[in-house]
Enzyme design. Structure first.
Site: not given
Ligand code: SF4
Length: 413
Positions: A58, A214
């Site tokens: 991350e 998306c």
């Protein structure tokens, strides 16, 4: 407390939330990309080891593309497979491995946090998003939510750039998506939506949807697993007002989550009306003179002088060719003289401006600085003794240069 948002911007129907979770998770199970940190998080039985892997990935993924991160992540985990191993590494080693990934303070803080877990928390990771954020340097709300949900199964949401885009489209949020008021709403929404039994997978699925379907410019709405829940798509297909019997449209003006009245819905943009962002500040323009000093090493191969940057600020602790920030609008002759003065003072060598050869210019864009390096070279044929009281410096071969903790900008130079 602020007023609740109008219904068109909310997920308020429990049946719809359940259906959305189901569709998204089913899609994720079938379509997710195989990524090394996902494989480890899915197969590693030890929760703290999972947390460490998720944490490293991350931090690397902040500001950096997945394709670039994979190789860095694999090398990192090979070198420091555990938090304990990382805690014993030196900052120099961390910077060397991080070289080229950018935003170098990320690596530094990751290592500081690992040391803190080992020395102050008895080697045990905090296990909730709240504690992760509170106790670990460099771990913000997003990273804490990702680690807690993926590694420890806490039902807590995450909001990153991909999630912002998906949620703004699902619920027609057109106000500035970087404003604190909108960000707070999105966190509320993410926390309400997250699947209680598979929170980590749900969060990854939402981010994966933003990364692969998306997407910012040409979203693949026809293939989208949650298209039946998407109000931006309905609005695109059916125009205004949305033909959703249970949802009130916000009407004109006054809604804190709708596009501003000055920039209303633009039908040519379709779903990409959302999200909207305030215009970014222009990056600062900076020029730096840099000199590649070269000598013959003891085996006859050329060697180059590099010097270490200060331990705080931009590119902290990294190595670079001797460099000097330049005032704006300085003539070439003047910048050459300024660089010669700098090198003379620094090396004690009688450097004259005319001896510097102008090689060319290199442009590098940092997030907030448009930096131009004006590159000179200077061959030296004697022994230079550098004042040890000045910044640390060393001579390196080309191969050693590339293995050192140097920035991408310096590699371009
Ligand atoms: Fe995004 Fe289109 Fe799916 Fe809506 S339908 S969430 S805009 S991909």
């Amino acid at each position: 407390a602020p007023d609740p948002p109008p219904a068109q911007h909310l997920f308020s129907d429990p049946a719809e939330i359940e259906a959305l979770r189901g569709s998204l998770l089913a899609w994720y199970d079938k379509c997710k990309r195989d990524l090394p940190w996902r494989t480890l998080a899915a197969t590693e039985p030890d929760a703290d080891r999972r947390a460490y892997a998720v944490w490293v990935s991350e931090i690397m993924l902040q500001q950096t593309q997945v394709a670039t991160v994979i190789d860095y992540y694999n090398r990192w985990m090979q070198k420091w497979p555990t938090l304990q191993a990382l805690a014993q590494a030196s900052l120099e080693e961390v910077n060397e491995l991080w070289a080229g990934l950018g935003y170098y303070s990320r690596g530094k803080r990751l290592q500081e946090a690992a040391r803190k877990v080992v020395s102050e928390l008895a080697g045990r990771m905090p296990r909730t998003a709240e504690d992760l954020q509170k106790l670990l340097p460099g771990v913000g709300r997003y990273t804490a939510g990702a680690i807690a949900s993926i590694s420890y199964g806490q039902a807590t949401g995450v909001v990153d750039g991909n999630v912002i885009r998906v949620l703004c489209r699902l619920r027609c949020i057109g106000a500035d998506s970087s404003s604190p008021a909108v960000i707070d709403r999105l966190w509320d929404m993410a926390n309400a939506l997250v699947d209680r039994s598979r929170p980590g997978d749900f969060n990854q699925a939402l981010m994966e949807l933003g990364a692969t379907v998306c997407v910012p410019k040409a979203p693949l709405c026809g293939e989208c697993p949650v298209k039946q829940h998407c109000r931006a798509r309905r609005r695109k297909l059916f125009g205004k007002p949305a033909p959703v019997p249970d949802v009130e449209d916000c009407g004109v003006g006054g809604c804190a989550l709708c596009p501003p009245a000055t920039e209303p819905w633009d039908s040519s943009l379709g779903v990409t009306n959302f999200p909207r962002k305030a215009v970014k500040k222009q990056p600062r323009v900076a020029r730096t003179a840099t000199c590649v000093l070269e000598r013959r090493g003891c085996h006859g191969a050329p060697e180059y002088l590099i010097v270490q940057r200060p331990s705080s600020g931009l590119l902290a602790g990294l190595w670079e060719f001797p460099s000097l920030p330049l005032a704006q609008g300085l003539q070439e002759e003047k910048q050459r003289e300024a660089l010669a003065d700098h090198l003379r003072a620094w090396t004690g060598w009688p450097v004259v401006a005319g001896g510097l050869r102008l090689i060319g210019e290199v442009v590098h864009i940092f997030s907030h600085i448009h930096q131009t390096y004006v590159v000179y070279s200077l061959p030296l044929d004697g022994h230079v003794t550098l004042d040890p009281a000045l910044s640390p410096s060393r001579w390196v071969t080309e191969e050693e240069f590339h293995a050192s903790a140097v920035s991408t900008a310096m590699k371009k130079v």
